[in-house]
Design a protein around this motif. Structure first.
Motif, PDB file in Angstrom:
ATOM      1  N   LYS A 478     -43.898  70.764  33.093  1.00  0.00           N
ATOM      2  CA  LYS A 478     -43.180  69.544  32.744  1.00  0.00           C
ATOM      3  C   LYS A 478     -44.153  68.558  32.113  1.00  0.00           C
ATOM      4  CE  LYS A 478     -39.616  69.868  36.315  1.00  0.00           C
ATOM      5  NZ  LYS A 478     -38.994  69.194  37.490  1.00  0.00           N
ATOM      6  N   ASP A 479     -43.623  67.728  31.229  1.00  0.00           N
ATOM      7  CA  ASP A 479     -44.470  66.780  30.513  1.00  0.00           C
ATOM      8  C   ASP A 479     -45.276  65.915  31.474  1.00  0.00           C
ATOM      9  OD1 ASP A 479     -43.443  67.773  28.196  1.00  0.00           O
ATOM     10  OD2 ASP A 479     -42.024  66.137  27.865  1.00  0.00           O
ATOM     11  N   GLY A 480     -46.601  65.850  31.208  1.00  0.00           N
ATOM     12  CA  GLY A 480     -47.471  64.960  31.975  1.00  0.00           C
ATOM     13  C   GLY A 480     -47.693  65.355  33.418  1.00  0.00           C
ATOM     14  N   SER A 481     -47.502  66.647  33.752  1.00  0.00           N
ATOM     15  CA  SER A 481     -47.691  67.048  35.154  1.00  0.00           C
ATOM     16  C   SER A 481     -48.204  68.477  35.221  1.00  0.00           C
ATOM     17  CB  SER A 481     -46.370  66.940  35.915  1.00  0.00           C
ATOM     18  OG  SER A 481     -45.525  68.042  35.619  1.00  0.00           O
ATOM     19  N   ASP A 482     -48.542  68.911  36.450  1.00  0.00           N
ATOM     20  CA  ASP A 482     -48.900  70.304  36.667  1.00  0.00           C
ATOM     21  C   ASP A 482     -47.780  71.030  37.417  1.00  0.00           C
ATOM     22  OD1 ASP A 482     -49.132  69.194  39.156  1.00  0.00           O
ATOM     23  OD2 ASP A 482     -51.298  69.466  39.326  1.00  0.00           O
ATOM     24  N   GLU A 483     -46.545  70.526  37.264  1.00  0.00           N
ATOM     25  CA  GLU A 483     -45.374  71.152  37.879  1.00  0.00           C
ATOM     26  C   GLU A 483     -44.719  72.082  36.863  1.00  0.00           C
ATOM     27  OE1 GLU A 483     -41.087  69.851  39.890  1.00  0.00           O
ATOM     28  OE2 GLU A 483     -42.595  68.328  39.393  1.00  0.00           O
ATOM     29  N   LEU A 484     -44.464  73.329  37.272  1.00  0.00           N
ATOM     30  CA  LEU A 484     -43.882  74.313  36.366  1.00  0.00           C
ATOM     31  C   LEU A 484     -42.523  73.862  35.859  1.00  0.00           C
ATOM     32  CD1 LEU A 484     -44.715  77.650  38.214  1.00  0.00           C
ATOM     33  CD2 LEU A 484     -45.656  76.906  36.015  1.00  0.00           C
ATOM     34  N   ASP A 485     -42.226  74.187  34.584  1.00  0.00           N
ATOM     35  CA  ASP A 485     -40.890  73.903  34.067  1.00  0.00           C
ATOM     36  C   ASP A 485     -39.917  74.964  34.573  1.00  0.00           C
ATOM     37  OD1 ASP A 485     -41.317  76.167  32.502  1.00  0.00           O
ATOM     38  OD2 ASP A 485     -41.459  75.086  30.603  1.00  0.00           O
ATOM     39  N   THR A 486     -38.642  74.847  34.199  1.00  0.00           N
ATOM     40  CA  THR A 486     -37.614  75.729  34.767  1.00  0.00           C
ATOM     41  C   THR A 486     -37.841  77.191  34.385  1.00  0.00           C
ATOM     42  OG1 THR A 486     -36.201  75.160  32.887  1.00  0.00           O
ATOM     43  CG2 THR A 486     -35.852  73.947  34.922  1.00  0.00           C
ATOM     44  N   LYS A 487     -38.300  77.453  33.167  1.00  0.00           N
ATOM     45  CA  LYS A 487     -38.566  78.837  32.774  1.00  0.00           C
ATOM     46  C   LYS A 487     -39.716  79.408  33.590  1.00  0.00           C
ATOM     47  CE  LYS A 487     -39.356  81.831  28.768  1.00  0.00           C
ATOM     48  NZ  LYS A 487     -40.382  82.670  29.393  1.00  0.00           N
ATOM     49  N   GLY A 488     -40.752  78.590  33.818  1.00  0.00           N
ATOM     50  CA  GLY A 488     -41.897  79.053  34.588  1.00  0.00           C
ATOM     51  C   GLY A 488     -41.527  79.463  36.000  1.00  0.00           C
ATOM     52  N   ILE A 489     -40.626  78.726  36.611  1.00  0.00           N
ATOM     53  CA  ILE A 489     -40.195  79.055  37.980  1.00  0.00           C
ATOM     54  C   ILE A 489     -39.514  80.417  38.015  1.00  0.00           C
ATOM     55  CG2 ILE A 489     -38.578  78.379  39.805  1.00  0.00           C
ATOM     56  CD1 ILE A 489     -39.245  75.452  39.040  1.00  0.00           C
ATOM     57  N   ASN A 490     -38.638  80.672  37.045  1.00  0.00           N
ATOM     58  CA  ASN A 490     -37.967  81.972  36.991  1.00  0.00           C
ATOM     59  C   ASN A 490     -38.922  83.094  36.589  1.00  0.00           C
ATOM     60  OD1 ASN A 490     -35.406  80.978  37.701  1.00  0.00           O
ATOM     61  ND2 ASN A 490     -35.015  80.338  35.601  1.00  0.00           N
ATOM     62  N   ASP A 491     -39.897  82.767  35.742  1.00  0.00           N
ATOM     63  CA  ASP A 491     -40.868  83.785  35.322  1.00  0.00           C
ATOM     64  C   ASP A 491     -41.755  84.236  36.481  1.00  0.00           C
ATOM     65  OD1 ASP A 491     -40.043  84.035  32.721  1.00  0.00           O
ATOM     66  OD2 ASP A 491     -41.489  82.615  31.896  1.00  0.00           O
ATOM     67  N   LEU A 492     -41.942  83.379  37.476  1.00  0.00           N
ATOM     68  CA  LEU A 492     -42.713  83.785  38.657  1.00  0.00           C
ATOM     69  C   LEU A 492     -42.100  85.021  39.300  1.00  0.00           C
ATOM     70  CD1 LEU A 492     -43.502  80.374  40.387  1.00  0.00           C
ATOM     71  CD2 LEU A 492     -45.200  81.987  39.507  1.00  0.00           C
ATOM     72  N   GLU A 493     -40.785  85.012  39.470  1.00  0.00           N
ATOM     73  CA  GLU A 493     -40.108  86.146  40.108  1.00  0.00           C
ATOM     74  C   GLU A 493     -40.206  87.394  39.234  1.00  0.00           C
ATOM     75  OE1 GLU A 493     -39.459  85.462  43.104  1.00  0.00           O
ATOM     76  OE2 GLU A 493     -39.773  83.325  42.755  1.00  0.00           O
ATOM     77  N   ARG A 494     -40.079  87.222  37.913  1.00  0.00           N
ATOM     78  CA  ARG A 494     -40.227  88.372  37.012  1.00  0.00           C
ATOM     79  C   ARG A 494     -41.636  88.952  37.096  1.00  0.00           C
ATOM     80  NH1 ARG A 494     -37.268  84.725  33.607  1.00  0.00           N
ATOM     81  NH2 ARG A 494     -35.127  85.453  33.353  1.00  0.00           N
TER      82      ARG A 494
END
Length: 576
Positions: A478-494
């Motif tokens: 996400k902009d200006g943070s080290d928090e994963l965006d929505t695609k990144g969260i789903n890519d973790l499971e993949r």
């Protein structure tokens, strides 16, 4: 159905099953993405693929190629006479492939959703496939998606309202959404699945017999912005968009639908990538997006104006109804407030456009990745000074290629429609993602590859990845943070599933930042992002071998723009 006919239909199911295996084995051996729809329906593409398969000298592939050719020969013998060939003035191979293409189109949905018989025990699944094929009428074998019609099963209750309504992007809604809905109905056990056009070509309804009722799902594809206006006005339960929701749209829907920018609401269903092509003799080695704007708007009319030969530029473009044109317009022309030059030659067929550009000196055009054929691919950079990247399935998957974009479903988080939620989850599965690939878009299923030559990366990273392969995903934040965006969260499971299947492979994580601000702070931020991904994986039982921060090294784009900064802020995943 007569016993003879039943045997014949089974034989064709077996052929299409072998074509699926051909696609998978060739992808593994040739290290390239192979669209299933091209294998099934494009005669020339398929013939070339069979020849390439033989050249691998792989014993399994060689046996498969000869099996396919023998089965094609048998189909022609069983279904055509010599007089038919003469009357139609076609070659034996053309008729053979045309017959297979027509049959394969009617099976494509079944294969995409279920890889043939994998969704039921073998005998029951085989019977289901045979029954479906026996009752299917092919409406068109070349350019239109086939609709499935079945023998009537008595009087059923017809639903008066849809299970849900999905409105928005034409890029998503024209082909992808209907195919996903058809496969979703099949996953729920529906029969007699039909897709009908509504009042306009971009309005469709997909219906199926389900639990004693004729249920349907409404699809309206009038543009991405309509996804959010229709959600706001209660005329849709699910939005589809070829761009991220705007802040203003998110704020307007906040009270009614919850935060649509959060996980659970924002779902990436695939990616779209455009290839820029020129004639085969063009010496151009790269083009930037600003240069593309000048070329396609008519501001530049000769290649010499951008460092090329003294040769007039001839612009080719897809027609107004094309999703490819919609993608090009939104990614290249619209951000610069430019319009297509009036002298551009508009062509309806992707194949025809590609072949026309390939043979005309000075020609340039854009095309979907599967249709490049003999034309010359041109590497594209975000700016004149940033890294030019060759378009490929892999570089679109990683979003390194600047003409790649995400495709979205937006699901309201207040008063959630349970059917829409289940459909969104189905779209993200491996089965759903195989449909994304089959229509020519780019799925999120993970593959291995090498995006750049080693000189692109700093020496410390080159040393660590000497024997490694890069995976086809980047984690972004996400902009200006080290928090994963929505695609990144789903890519973790993949990624977790991929590592489990490919054990004992070990994961290597490399974080990168943009170049804004202090260099030391950027290196620290890039390390923190790599560590964030590492911690998420550890929580899921995966222990990365390496998690390093590379700072502002290896930039994909200029950090002077927000889009460039977003591309540069990433964590790459390598596997050893």
């Amino acid at each position: 159905m007569s016993p003879k006919h039943h045997k014949h239909m089974h034989y064709n199911v077996a052929l299409v099953d072998k074509l699926w295996n051909l696609k998978r084995l060739c992808e593994a051996q040739l290290k390239m993405h192979i669209p299933l729809n091209m294998v099934l329906k494009d005669e020339e593409y398929r013939a070339e693929l069979l020849e390439k398969a033989l050249q691998t000298n792989n014993a399994e592939l060689t046996r498969l190629v000869w099996d396919i050719r023998q089965m094609e020969d048998s189909i022609v013998t069983a279904t055509h006479s010599g007089d038919e060939f003469k009357a139609r003035k076609k070659t034996r191979r053309s008729i053979k492939l045309g017959y297979v293409a027509a049959f394969a189109c009617s099976l494509l949905l079944i294969m995409s959703g279920y890889l043939l018989r994998s969704f039921l025990p073998l005998n029951a699944g085989e019977v289901f496939v045979l029954e479906a094929v026996a009752n299917t009428q092919v409406k068109s074998a070349v350019n239109k998606r086939e609709q499935m019609t079945y023998v009537p099963a008595g009087q059923l209750v017809r639903a008066t309202k849809p299970l849900f309504r999905v409105h928005g992007s034409n890029t998503v809604g024209e082909r992808l959404a209907p195919r996903l809905v058809e496969a979703y109905f099949m996953a729920r056990g529906a029969t007699n699945i039909k897709t009908r056009q509504g009042n306009t070509p971009v309005e469709k309804a997909v219906s199926g017999e389900l639990n004693g009722r004729i249920e349907f799902i409404e699809i309206h594809a009038h543009g991405s912005s309509t996804a959010f206006t229709d959600l706001l006005q209660d005329s849709a339960e699910l939005g589809m968009s070829s761009r991220k929701i705007k802040d203003q749209e998110r704020e307007l829907l906040l009270a009614k639908s919850g935060d649509l920018g959060e996980p659970g609401a924002e779902h990436i269903i695939g990616l779209d990538g455009l290839a820029i092509i020129t004639d085969t003799t063009n010496p151009a080695t790269k083009l930037s997006i600003p240069e593309l704007v000048k070329i396609f708007s008519g501001e530049v009319t000769n290649w010499s104006e951008i460092g090329g030969p003294n040769l007039p530029i001839k612009v080719y473009a897809r027609d107004e109804n094309s999703g490819t044109w919609d993608s090009f317009k939104s990614m290249v022309l619209d951000p610069a407030k430019a319009t297509l030059v009036m002298t551009a030659k508009r062509i309806e067929s992707s194949t025809e456009l590609s072949d026309a550009v390939a043979k005309e000196p000075g020609a340039i055009g854009f095309i979907g990745l599967p249709y490049v054929r003999r034309a010359k691919l041109v590497p594209i950079s975000a700016t004149k000074t940033s890294k030019p990247i060759l378009p490929a399935h892999f570089t679109v998957s990683t979003e390194d290629y600047p003409l790649a974009r995400r495709l979205y479903f937006y699901l309201p988080q207040k008063n959630i429609n349970a059917d829409a939620e289940e459909f969104v989850k189905f779209s993200a599965t491996e089965r759903g993602q195989s449909i994304v690939e089959d229509i020519g878009l780019v799925s999120q299923n993970i593959k291995t590859g090498q995006a750049f030559n080693s000189d692109f990366y700093p020496q410390v990273m080159r040393d660590l990845t000497t024997r490694s392969q890069r995976l086809s995903l980047n984690f972004r934040f996400k902009d200006g943070s080290d928090e994963l965006d929505t695609k990144g969260i789903n890519d973790l499971e993949r990624l977790v599933k991929y590592v489990e299947v490919n054990a004992p492979k070990r994961v290597q994580l490399f974080g990168f930042s943009d170049s804004e601000g202090d260099k030391a702070q950027n290196e620290e931020l890039s390390l923190r992002r790599a560590k964030v991904v590492e911690q998420h994986l550890i929580e899921r039982g995966i222990f990365p071998l390496v998690a390093r921060g590379m700072g502002e090294e290896a930039p994909l784009a200029s950090s002077k723009t927000e889009e460039g900064r977003r591309m540069n802020r990433r964590v790459e995943v390598w596997i050893l």
